[in-house]
Design an enzyme around this catalytic site. Structure first.
Site, PDB file in Angstrom:
ATOM      1  N   LYS A  79       0.859  -1.185   0.000  1.00  0.00           N
ATOM      2  CA  LYS A  79       0.000   0.000   0.000  1.00  0.00           C
ATOM      3  C   LYS A  79       0.893   1.231   0.000  1.00  0.00           C
ATOM      4  O   LYS A  79       2.067   1.190   0.355  1.00  0.00           O
ATOM      5  CB  LYS A  79      -0.935   0.019   1.207  1.00  0.00           C
ATOM      6  CG  LYS A  79      -0.243   0.035   2.591  1.00  0.00           C
ATOM      7  CD  LYS A  79       0.211   1.394   3.068  1.00  0.00           C
ATOM      8  CE  LYS A  79       0.821   1.303   4.463  1.00  0.00           C
ATOM      9  NZ  LYS A  79       1.470   2.582   4.888  1.00  0.00           N
ATOM     10  N   PRO A 129      10.097  -4.788   1.312  1.00  0.00           N
ATOM     11  CA  PRO A 129      11.078  -4.567   2.377  1.00  0.00           C
ATOM     12  C   PRO A 129      10.401  -4.329   3.721  1.00  0.00           C
ATOM     13  O   PRO A 129       9.315  -3.746   3.795  1.00  0.00           O
ATOM     14  CB  PRO A 129      11.818  -3.308   1.914  1.00  0.00           C
ATOM     15  CG  PRO A 129      10.831  -2.585   1.055  1.00  0.00           C
ATOM     16  CD  PRO A 129      10.038  -3.648   0.364  1.00  0.00           C
ATOM     17  N   GLY A 134      10.044  -2.450   7.293  1.00  0.00           N
ATOM     18  CA  GLY A 134      10.296  -1.075   7.707  1.00  0.00           C
ATOM     19  C   GLY A 134      10.272  -0.104   6.558  1.00  0.00           C
ATOM     20  O   GLY A 134      10.930   0.940   6.602  1.00  0.00           O
ATOM     21  N   GLY A 135       9.488  -0.421   5.513  1.00  0.00           N
ATOM     22  CA  GLY A 135       9.465   0.423   4.333  1.00  0.00           C
ATOM     23  C   GLY A 135       8.280   1.363   4.249  1.00  0.00           C
ATOM     24  O   GLY A 135       8.205   2.198   3.357  1.00  0.00           O
ATOM     25  N   ILE A 183       5.277   0.485   3.481  1.00  0.00           N
ATOM     26  CA  ILE A 183       4.344   0.054   2.441  1.00  0.00           C
ATOM     27  C   ILE A 183       3.481  -1.127   2.901  1.00  0.00           C
ATOM     28  O   ILE A 183       2.824  -1.776   2.102  1.00  0.00           O
ATOM     29  CB  ILE A 183       5.071  -0.279   1.117  1.00  0.00           C
ATOM     30  CG1 ILE A 183       6.212  -1.270   1.323  1.00  0.00           C
ATOM     31  CG2 ILE A 183       5.603   0.999   0.476  1.00  0.00           C
ATOM     32  CD1 ILE A 183       6.925  -1.658   0.024  1.00  0.00           C
ATOM     33  N   GLY A 243       4.033  -4.169   4.414  1.00  0.00           N
ATOM     34  CA  GLY A 243       4.322  -5.573   4.139  1.00  0.00           C
ATOM     35  C   GLY A 243       3.807  -6.524   5.191  1.00  0.00           C
ATOM     36  O   GLY A 243       3.084  -7.482   4.889  1.00  0.00           O
ATOM     37  N   GLY A 244       4.146  -6.286   6.462  1.00  0.00           N
ATOM     38  CA  GLY A 244       3.711  -7.178   7.534  1.00  0.00           C
ATOM     39  C   GLY A 244       2.211  -7.170   7.730  1.00  0.00           C
ATOM     40  O   GLY A 244       1.581  -8.215   7.920  1.00  0.00           O
ATOM     41  N   SER A 245       1.599  -5.984   7.669  1.00  0.00           N
ATOM     42  CA  SER A 245       0.151  -5.874   7.827  1.00  0.00           C
ATOM     43  C   SER A 245      -0.577  -6.572   6.684  1.00  0.00           C
ATOM     44  O   SER A 245      -1.594  -7.240   6.887  1.00  0.00           O
ATOM     45  CB  SER A 245      -0.262  -4.404   7.875  1.00  0.00           C
ATOM     46  OG  SER A 245       0.272  -3.769   9.024  1.00  0.00           O
ATOM     47  N   SER A 246      -0.050  -6.418   5.481  1.00  0.00           N
ATOM     48  CA  SER A 246      -0.644  -7.084   4.326  1.00  0.00           C
ATOM     49  C   SER A 246      -0.534  -8.597   4.461  1.00  0.00           C
ATOM     50  O   SER A 246      -1.484  -9.337   4.158  1.00  0.00           O
ATOM     51  CB  SER A 246       0.045  -6.613   3.038  1.00  0.00           C
ATOM     52  OG  SER A 246      -0.513  -7.253   1.907  1.00  0.00           O
ATOM     53  N   ASP A 260      -2.795  -1.044  10.504  1.00  0.00           N
ATOM     54  CA  ASP A 260      -3.050  -1.040   9.063  1.00  0.00           C
ATOM     55  C   ASP A 260      -3.700  -2.327   8.561  1.00  0.00           C
ATOM     56  O   ASP A 260      -4.104  -2.388   7.395  1.00  0.00           O
ATOM     57  CB  ASP A 260      -1.739  -0.816   8.292  1.00  0.00           C
ATOM     58  CG  ASP A 260      -1.213   0.598   8.430  1.00  0.00           C
ATOM     59  OD1 ASP A 260      -1.956   1.459   8.945  1.00  0.00           O
ATOM     60  OD2 ASP A 260      -0.053   0.839   8.034  1.00  0.00           O
TER      61      ASP A 260
END
Length: 291
Positions: free
Chosen positions: A10, A99, A101-102, A104, A106-109, A141
């Site tokens: 995102k 990545p 800590g980016g 965007i 990643g972990g939440s997605s 998120d």
């Protein structure tokens, strides 16, 4: 059945911090949009209750891994609340390209994809509303990824309104560092008094991110990346960083700039989409899973 599910990134097209509550949480206004690029999570349902993450996530212990935490959370909800008596196990693999800590998501997605995918594989028929509530306990998120539509977020990010921003092309670039969200939000110089505005007013104003000045001040790599990208197109930080994105009208324009990127820049080109690739995929395979 084994299926590989999308776990998209995102962007925060804008992010304004409008205040800080007495409990320390920040109030904000931000616009989430998905992009058609992300991780992939492969799931095979098991005939027992074992949950196995078969991909080694370097630097992330199992108890902190959002994929496993999401799977266990849904498993517990189905057992304890729904009294579901069928098997609730899975073997899970992830192909990781986003990545950490980016900024965007990643972990939440990953957590949201796990919740939605296992709900389908297990045929537990939990509503997206409940999945979003479960996901909120994993990260602020996660609900926007579960709900699957571009959204205007207010409050502490928990008040979501569907939105339909223009679906532009983006060059998303990462400077090779990881930024801690608490580091940004605890900085004394962070702007915490942006005026609250309606979505209509915000869409007409130039987009900005209140976290960007802090990230640029603290991280030379972010400052260099923003400065370089601004030579080519409107560019700004997403979330609390470290990714920076530039917006373009065409894919060709975005690729042209990516091809000029210095060696220290990692990046990809993707289109913004208002309906999540995860939900498009689910719509296509639901009938197959429930036969």
């Amino acid at each position: 059945m084994t299926l590989t599910w999308p776990s998209p990134a995102k962007l925060n097209l804008f992010l304004y911090i409008t205040g800080q509550r007495s409990d320390g949480y920040h109030e904000l206004q931000t616009l989430f949009q998905f992009v058609d690029y992300g991780d992939e999570i492969t799931i095979t349902a098991r005939d027992d209750d074992q949950l196995n993450l078969l991909t080694d996530m370097q630097g992330v212990p199992p108890e902190k891994n959002l994929i496993l935490r999401a799977a266990k959370l849904l498993q517990s909800y189905c057992r304890d609340t729904l009294q579901y008596d069928g098997p609730l196990g899975a073997d899970i693999c992830i192909h990781k390209v986003l990545p950490m800590g980016g900024g965007i998501g990643g972990g939440s997605s990953n957590a949201a994809t796990t919740l939605i995918a296992l709900n389908e594989h297990w045929k537990t028929q939990v509503s997206d509303e409940v999945l979003a509530e479960l996901g909120a306990s994993l990260g602020a998120d996660v609900p926007v990824f579960v709900r699957g539509h571009a959204a205007f977020a207010e409050g502490i990010g928990d008040i979501l309104t569907k939105a339909s921003p223009e679906e532009k092309w983006y060059l998303v670039a990462h400077p090779g560092i990881e930024i801690s969200t608490p580091m940004i939000f605890t900085d004394p110089q962070l702007n915490r008094n942006s005026p609250k505005r309606s979505l209509a007013a915000l869409l007409l104003a130039p987009y900005a991110n209140d976290c960007e000045p802090i990230a640029r001040k603290r991280f030379r790599e972010v400052e260099q990346l923003v400065s370089w990208l601004l030579e080519y197109a409107p560019s700004r930080l997403t979330g609390t960083g470290a990714c920076v994105f530039s917006e373009f009208e065409t894919q060709a324009d975005a690729l042209q700039v990516l091809n000029k990127a210095p060696s220290w820049v990692q990046g990809f080109v993707a289109q913004g989409v208002n309906v999540s690739p995860l939900h498009k995929f689910r719509a296509g395979i639901t009938r197959v899973l429930h036969q």
